[in-house]
Design an enzyme around this catalytic site. Structure first.
Site, PDB file in Angstrom:
ATOM      1  N   CYS A  64      70.195 -24.675  10.952  1.00  0.00           N
ATOM      2  CA  CYS A  64      68.999 -25.125  10.231  1.00  0.00           C
ATOM      3  C   CYS A  64      68.732 -26.546  10.722  1.00  0.00           C
ATOM      4  O   CYS A  64      69.152 -26.908  11.821  1.00  0.00           O
ATOM      5  CB  CYS A  64      69.200 -25.054   8.704  1.00  0.00           C
ATOM      6  SG  CYS A  64      70.428 -26.195   8.046  1.00  0.00           S
ATOM      7  N   ALA A  65      68.044 -27.348   9.938  1.00  0.00           N
ATOM      8  CA  ALA A  65      67.731 -28.710  10.377  1.00  0.00           C
ATOM      9  C   ALA A  65      68.959 -29.617  10.378  1.00  0.00           C
ATOM     10  O   ALA A  65      69.216 -30.335  11.341  1.00  0.00           O
ATOM     11  CB  ALA A  65      66.630 -29.307   9.505  1.00  0.00           C
TER      12      ALA A  65
END
Length: 103
Positions: free
Chosen positions: A64-65
């Site tokens: 994810c980020a």
């Protein structure tokens, strides 16, 4: 019971990808549109339960980020019997390590 999953650093993540691990990006559509790791499969977090069956033939590396959402998804996948790992620090760590991002 909480399933512990392995956190991998960007360099190790690249090695796992090279060894055939499937990279699953669980970020939102908007985040995906801003840039992604080459070869990643986009499965937004809210679609993992419905979509993950298509990725059963490989161990899964989740991104994810920043690593929080992907860690939770990797825990879920491990609980379902998948071999799963988390990219520690997410896409931010990948970029900070100087690894390429498609835009």
């Amino acid at each position: 019971m909480v399933n512990e999953v392995r956190d991998v650093q960007p360099g190790e993540a690249q090695q796992l990808i090279d060894q055939g691990w499937r990279l699953i990006d669980v970020r939102t559509d908007a985040e995906w549109a801003q840039g992604r790791i080459a070869g990643a499969h986009h499965v937004p977090m809210d679609q993992v339960v419905e979509e993950i069956g298509a990725h059963t033939e490989h161990p899964l590396l989740v991104v994810c980020a920043s690593g929080g959402r992907s860690y939770r998804v990797a825990q879920y996948l491990a609980a379902q019997g998948f071999e799963a790992a988390n990219l520690d620090g997410g896409l931010h760590a990948w970029e900070d390590a100087g690894l390429p991002v498609e835009r």
